[in-house]
Design a protein around this motif. Structure first.
Motif, PDB file in Angstrom:
ATOM      1  N   HIS A 264       0.871  -1.171   0.000  1.00  0.00           N
ATOM      2  CA  HIS A 264       0.000   0.000   0.000  1.00  0.00           C
ATOM      3  C   HIS A 264       0.910   1.223   0.000  1.00  0.00           C
ATOM      4  O   HIS A 264       1.800   1.338   0.842  1.00  0.00           O
TER       5      HIS A 264
ATOM      6  N   ARG B  27       1.429  -4.392  -6.689  1.00  0.00           N
ATOM      7  CA  ARG B  27       1.465  -5.845  -6.509  1.00  0.00           C
ATOM      8  C   ARG B  27       2.459  -6.430  -7.496  1.00  0.00           C
ATOM      9  O   ARG B  27       2.395  -6.158  -8.692  1.00  0.00           O
TER      10      ARG B  27
ATOM     11  N   PRO C 261      -4.226   7.276  -2.310  1.00  0.00           N
ATOM     12  CA  PRO C 261      -3.198   6.250  -2.203  1.00  0.00           C
ATOM     13  C   PRO C 261      -3.118   5.419  -3.483  1.00  0.00           C
ATOM     14  O   PRO C 261      -3.940   5.560  -4.391  1.00  0.00           O
TER      15      PRO C 261
ATOM     16  N   GLY D 265      -1.691   1.265  -4.875  1.00  0.00           N
ATOM     17  CA  GLY D 265      -1.301  -0.078  -4.468  1.00  0.00           C
ATOM     18  C   GLY D 265      -0.390  -0.678  -5.509  1.00  0.00           C
ATOM     19  O   GLY D 265      -0.560  -0.456  -6.712  1.00  0.00           O
TER      20      GLY D 265
END
Length: 161
Positions: A15, A68, A64, A66
């Motif tokens: 995050h 991965r 925000p 993210g």
């Protein structure tokens, strides 16, 4: 009794707050993870392309993001996904692989606009899609790319599925 999992299934999620240091942290994460899974050869390109996607998320949203990193079905591949809160999918990520035209040139005097073209140029596969709002958070979009080790690679960009 030992737990056994397939050797090529791994995934790391991070995050990222709306912070100008987020691209650097994403690069450092790539640099730390890839050698551990035998993908050190992909590190430089993965760092660059990851940084481009995270930079876009920072520059074009207020929220925000993210990150991965995960193995692909091909054990010699990597998929990187970056989520952000903006639902706008920029070109060339806004078209499916079979409908993509040539990348448009960026004027020499432009101060931006090259990052996603770099991703499209260097990744074996890439794309984007909208995410709807749900109980777990805001929608937005997800942009992704895949890289593969050259000797084990699959067909390059533009293949129609």
């Amino acid at each position: 009794m030992a737990t056994v999992s397939p050797p090529h299934t791994w995934s790391y999620a991070l995050h990222l707050p709306h912070d100008p240091r987020a691209p650097r942290i994403a690069r450092m994460t790539s640099r730390a993870v890839l050698p551990a899974y035998g993908l050190a050869e992909l590190t430089d390109v993965a760092e660059l392309l990851t940084s481009e996607l995270v930079t876009n998320a920072y520059r074009h949203t207020e929220g925000p993001a993210g990150l991965r990193l995960r193995a692909t079905e091909d054990p010699y591949g990597l998929r990187v996904s970056v989520w952000d809160t903006d639902p706008y999918i920029p070109a060339p990520f806004d078209r499916p692989p079979c409908r993509r035209g040539p990348l448009r040139a960026v004027p020499h005097e432009a101060v931006g606009g090259r990052g996603l073209a770099l991703v499209a140029q260097w990744a074996q596969a890439w794309g984007g899609y909208l995410l709807g709002d749900d109980l777990f958070g805001p929608g937005g979009k997800l942009l992704w790319f895949e890289l593969r080790l050259p000797e084990r690679g699959l067909p390059s960009v533009g293949r129609c599925l």
